[in-house]
Design a protein around this motif. Structure first.
Motif, PDB file in Angstrom:
ATOM      1  N   GLY A   2       5.044  -1.611  11.157  1.00 46.81           N
ATOM      2  CA  GLY A   2       4.084  -0.757  12.058  1.00 46.81           C
ATOM      3  C   GLY A   2       4.134   0.513  11.864  1.00 46.81           C
ATOM      4  N   LYS A   3       4.981   1.579  10.920  1.00 52.63           N
ATOM      5  CA  LYS A   3       4.710   2.735  10.959  1.00 52.63           C
ATOM      6  C   LYS A   3       4.044   3.098   9.352  1.00 52.63           C
ATOM      7  N   ARG A   4       3.352   1.873   8.604  1.00 52.84           N
ATOM      8  CA  ARG A   4       2.623   1.926   7.360  1.00 52.84           C
ATOM      9  C   ARG A   4       0.934   1.892   7.861  1.00 52.84           C
ATOM     10  N   ARG A   5       0.734   1.153   9.705  1.00 48.75           N
ATOM     11  CA  ARG A   5       0.063   0.770  10.237  1.00 48.75           C
ATOM     12  C   ARG A   5      -0.306   2.498  11.018  1.00 48.75           C
ATOM     13  N   LYS A  62       3.197 -12.128   5.206  1.00 53.64           N
ATOM     14  CA  LYS A  62       1.150 -11.776   4.654  1.00 53.64           C
ATOM     15  C   LYS A  62       1.045 -10.782   5.872  1.00 53.64           C
ATOM     16  N   MET A  63       1.381 -10.470   6.761  1.00 51.02           N
ATOM     17  CA  MET A  63       1.234  -9.514   7.378  1.00 51.02           C
ATOM     18  C   MET A  63       1.517  -7.872   6.816  1.00 51.02           C
ATOM     19  N   ALA A  64       2.836  -7.491   6.689  1.00 47.48           N
ATOM     20  CA  ALA A  64       2.905  -6.882   5.655  1.00 47.48           C
ATOM     21  C   ALA A  64       2.013  -6.897   4.648  1.00 47.48           C
ATOM     22  N   GLU A  65       2.159  -7.872   3.515  1.00 45.21           N
ATOM     23  CA  GLU A  65       1.141  -7.777   2.471  1.00 45.21           C
ATOM     24  C   GLU A  65      -0.515  -6.829   2.687  1.00 45.21           C
ATOM     25  N   GLU A  66      -0.776  -7.385   4.170  1.00 43.43           N
ATOM     26  CA  GLU A  66      -1.869  -6.759   4.458  1.00 43.43           C
ATOM     27  C   GLU A  66      -1.856  -5.436   4.202  1.00 43.43           C
ATOM     28  N   SER A  67      -1.058  -4.877   5.406  1.00 38.98           N
ATOM     29  CA  SER A  67      -1.076  -3.332   4.481  1.00 38.98           C
ATOM     30  C   SER A  67      -0.080  -2.101   3.715  1.00 38.98           C
ATOM     31  N   GLY A  68      -0.343  -2.844   2.450  1.00 36.95           N
ATOM     32  CA  GLY A  68       0.299  -3.197   1.407  1.00 36.95           C
ATOM     33  C   GLY A  68       1.122  -2.812   1.036  1.00 36.95           C
ATOM     34  N   GLN A 178       1.539  -2.677  15.880  1.00 42.61           N
ATOM     35  CA  GLN A 178      -0.122  -3.282  16.861  1.00 42.61           C
ATOM     36  C   GLN A 178      -0.998  -2.587  15.534  1.00 42.61           C
ATOM     37  N   PRO A 179      -2.554  -3.966  15.499  1.00 46.13           N
ATOM     38  CA  PRO A 179      -3.164  -2.793  14.053  1.00 46.13           C
ATOM     39  C   PRO A 179      -3.945  -1.611  14.264  1.00 46.13           C
ATOM     40  N   THR A 180      -4.207  -1.316  13.025  1.00 50.72           N
ATOM     41  CA  THR A 180      -4.497   0.197  12.981  1.00 50.72           C
ATOM     42  C   THR A 180      -5.613   0.941  13.726  1.00 50.72           C
TER      43      THR A 180
END
Length: 218
Positions: A2-5, A62-68, A178-180
């Motif tokens: 969430g922090k990265r997004r 997998k969700m984390a991977e999508e955020s790098g 949440q999504p970016t």
């Protein structure tokens, strides 16, 4: 995650936004040393099988991977996070809370470090620029405990029961990673509402201040 997004969203908004991290413990009663892996703990907490716990966790990976981000859940070390929170509050005093928070999260999720261990926390603190002896002394005492408890009390006042939780201008809230684009839309909405729009562009009305009122000359 969430922090990265949120950070990705801030890069898309041309407006000054100040982010403040707060302390919140998901399980204040968790011991410093836990003899179970994350799957066993989740299975016990939610009444599911180990296989279900692994499947649910894999979705998060997998969700984390999508955020790098790289989450290594198989080797993640569970622990009580109170001392880690104290360290972030100590870092805040020295203007390094953002860096300290990022370093602890990376150590926990990616590097499988024991973030309840004082020696480990001290090493992480030194990496972001804090003094080793000062950090060790702080951790050996109860310093910064009141600051952590104050944040947790504030969370109770806002009825916050989980993380991530985002409070914007003490008025609007978003929950979950949440999504970016959701962050972008929410922040843009708040910014638009806060802006004062001057409608009388020609400034031909009566203008008043402490010295009285001035009627525009025609």
């Amino acid at each position: 995650m969430g922090k990265r997004r949120l950070e990705d969203a801030l890069k898309k908004i041309d407006h000054p936004i100040e982010v403040t991290y707060r302390c919140f413990e998901l399980d204040p009663n968790k011991p410093r040393d836990v003899n179970k892996n994350i799957y066993e703990s989740l299975a016990q907490k939610y009444g599911m099988s180990i296989e279900q716990a692994k499947a649910n966790t894999q979705n998060m990976v997998k969700m984390a991977e999508e955020s790098g981000l790289e989450y290594n859940m198989d080797t993640l070390i569970q622990t009580n996070t109170f001392d880690a929170h104290r360290l972030t509050m100590f870092a805040k005093k020295h203007g390094l809370m953002k860096e300290m928070t990022e370093r602890i999260l990376h150590a926990y999720f990616t590097e499988s470090k024991h973030i309840g261990d004082h020696e480990t926390l001290t090493e992480l603190a030194v990496e972001v620029g804090l003094d080793s002896e000062a950090v060790a002394n702080m951790l050996a005492s109860d310093e910064m405990s009141d600051e952590v408890r104050a944040d947790e009390q504030t969370a109770k006042q806002y009825n916050i029961t989980g993380v991530p939780f985002y409070l914007i201008n003490k008025k609007y809230a978003l929950t979950g990673a949440q999504p970016t684009e959701t962050f972008v839309q929410a922040l843009q909405k708040v910014i638009a509402e806060d802006e004062i729009k001057v409608l009388n562009v020609e400034q031909d009305g009566v203008v008043c201040d402490d010295d009285g009122c001035e009627i525009p000359k025609k």
